[in-house]
Design an enzyme around this catalytic site. Structure first.
Site, mmCIF file in Angstrom:
data_model
loop_
_atom_site.group_PDB
_atom_site.id
_atom_site.type_symbol
_atom_site.label_atom_id
_atom_site.label_comp_id
_atom_site.label_asym_id
_atom_site.label_seq_id
_atom_site.Cartn_x
_atom_site.Cartn_y
_atom_site.Cartn_z
ATOM 1 N N SER A 214 3.364 -4.424 4.321
ATOM 2 C CA SER A 214 3.873 -3.303 3.538
ATOM 3 C C SER A 214 2.741 -2.747 2.692
ATOM 4 C CB SER A 214 5.025 -3.760 2.643
ATOM 5 O OG SER A 214 4.500 -4.252 1.425
ATOM 6 N N LYS A 215 3.071 -1.654 2.037
ATOM 7 C CA LYS A 215 2.114 -0.961 1.188
ATOM 8 C C LYS A 215 1.494 -1.860 0.132
ATOM 9 C CE LYS A 215 2.926 3.151 -0.994
ATOM 10 N NZ LYS A 215 3.440 4.503 -1.219
ATOM 11 N N ARG A 216 2.297 -2.794 -0.322
ATOM 12 C CA ARG A 216 1.858 -3.608 -1.453
ATOM 13 C C ARG A 216 1.039 -4.832 -1.056
ATOM 14 N NH1 ARG A 216 6.122 -0.914 -2.749
ATOM 15 N NH2 ARG A 216 7.314 -2.062 -1.214
ATOM 16 N N ASP A 217 0.985 -5.143 0.235
ATOM 17 C CA ASP A 217 0.229 -6.332 0.644
ATOM 18 C C ASP A 217 -1.266 -6.132 0.438
ATOM 19 O OD1 ASP A 217 2.211 -8.159 1.538
ATOM 20 O OD2 ASP A 217 2.581 -6.848 3.250
#
Ligand code: GLU
Length: 445
Positions: A214-217
């Site tokens: 995801s974007k946050r990884d």
């Protein structure tokens, strides 16, 4: 065979996701392999997210990765090629024309609230994907997709299809997350009387834990690699391996070789596993191969981007310092810290130097001897070999191990317990600077 035309069609989200960058790269490789055309289309119909900054991030990331395009959107809002505009936000009249065509042919209908829906055939939807194979979707219960909202704005699936048709795209290479909607896209092509392109859906990228990245990884955004000082060539090489590989399992492979070998048939069906350690390793391999001048240029640019002021630093001195720290690091982010002792005459002393090395009862006497011995070295003889010989002679004369002189010397000139090769560091720093630094340290202890 007619000309191959592929496209990268990112939606501005505020970052260039590693999955998007890989999609761009695979399209680019496919176009370059077959001598076709690469098109960049900005899918910016979501007005809430469509900011100039979010669009700029896409351009910046693609340019950094060295991916160019033959037709498409330009940074200044214009278009390369004559088929534009390539920003969907500027193409509304085109979409309106196509929706009228569908309405006229009764392939679409208007609802009471003004929204337009596409009449989805109730027959099974068959997708023949070049990577995933043939997949059949049951759509007996699938609702008719909305293609224009009641506020008059077009919906993603529709504009995506219209643009692929208008831009004469022959191959749609994109992430597997779009696979389940592809049967609808094909139906729209057919309703418009056009032949759909061929589809190739690339497997997802999973994070090391096995879930979808995801974007946050960590490592999800190309911007992170730019900031951390990864080399674009290494990141590009790594992206190639996320779903594709040469048959012999090599990992480091030149771009020209990938262009030569790349084909969709070799793309793996299974999901790709993201591995930051492998990228870090690969970066180290590219780092070692940089020519000295490419390395100097890269380091200067990186340091400037990080706000390190190099204006007052002598060019040759900086190059010398860069050469010495190079083997200690694998990427740009470590440069500022390793260089700091070279650049700052008011350098700080680290914990170990302060509380151990320079606290030894003999520290001051030894530094004094080093200073005297180095002071006696002729300017023309100021080399790593000569300084090593001089320092070792002091240890021998004292009947102590060489470390008894190396440690206070290192702490005395750089304030650090660890660093690059001491003798080379002394050589690069030069006699005057080394003596001044030793004097400063003596005043401190
Ligand atoms: N704009 C879509 C996305 O960013 C891509 C659609 C496509 O490639 O067809 O996910």
């Amino acid at each position: 065979m007619s000309e191959i035309r592929v496209r990268f069609a990112p939606s501005p989200t505020g970052l260039l996701h590693i999955g998007g960058a890989r999609t761009a790269l695979f399209n680019w490789l496919y176009a370059r392999h077959f001598g076709g055309k690469m098109i960049l289309r900005i899918e910016d119909t979501d007005t809430a997210r469509n900011t100039p900054e979010a669009v700029a991030i896409i351009f910046k990331g693609l340019r950094w990765l060295g991916l160019d395009w033959d037709e498409g959107a330009r940074e200044d809002g214009g278009a390369d090629g004559d088929r534009g505009p390539y920003f969907q936000s500027q193409r509304l009249p085109i979409y309106q024309r196509y929706v009228e065509q569908l309405l006229a042919a009764d392939h679409a209908y208007r609802e009471a609230d003004g929204a337009v829906r596409f009449r989805l055939p109730r027959t099974p939807g068959v997708v023949k994907d070049l990577i995933c194979g043939e997949i059949t979707f049951d759509r007996s219960h699938e609702p008719d997709p909305t293609i224009f909202r009641k506020d008059g704005s077009p919906v993603f699936h529709f504009v995506n299809v219209v643009d692929d048709l208008e831009m004469r795209i022959t191959h749609v290479i994109r992430g597997e997350d779009h696979l389940s909607n592809t049967h609808k896209h094909i139906a729209m092509f057919e309703a418009l009387g056009a032949t759909p392109p061929q589809y190739a859906h690339i497997p997802l990228i999973l994070n090391p834990g096995g879930s979808k990245m995801s974007k946050r990884d960590e490592g999800a955004s190309i911007g992170e690699y730019m900031e951390q000082g990864y080399l674009p060539a290494a990141v590009r090489n790594y992206l190639c391996l996320l779903g594709w590989s040469p048959k012999d399992n090599r990992e480091k492979i030149s771009l020209s070789e990938v262009v030569e070998k790349f084909d969709l048939a070799q793309i793996h069906r299974g999901n790709a596993r993201f591995d930051l350690n492998k990228l870090y390793w690969l970066n180290g391999e590219y780092w070692k191969e940089l020519t000295p001048s490419a390395y100097h240029a890269y380091a200067r640019d990186y340091l400037a981007r990080r706000g390190v002021n190099l204006a007052a630093v002598d060019d040759r001195y900086l190059d010398g310092a860069l050469d010495i720290v190079r083997e200690k690091i694998k990427l740009g982010r470590d440069l500022p810290d390793w260089l700091e002792p070279f650049l700052d005459e008011e350098f700080a002393y680290d914990e170990k130097s302060l509380t151990v090395t320079l606290k030894e009862p003999q520290a001051a006497a030894r530094i004094e001897k080093i200073r005297a011995a180095f002071g006696a070295v002729a300017d023309g003889e100021w080399t790593a070999a000569k300084l090593e010989e001089t320092l070792k002679a002091l240890a021998v004369a004292d009947g102590v191990k060489v470390g008894g002189y190396v440690h206070p010397c290192r702490a005395g000139v750089a304030g650090r317990a660890v660093g690059p090769s001491l003798y080379h560091m002394l050589e690069v720093m030069g006699k005057e600077r080394v003596l001044a630094r030793l004097r400063r340290t003596l005043r401190k202890i």
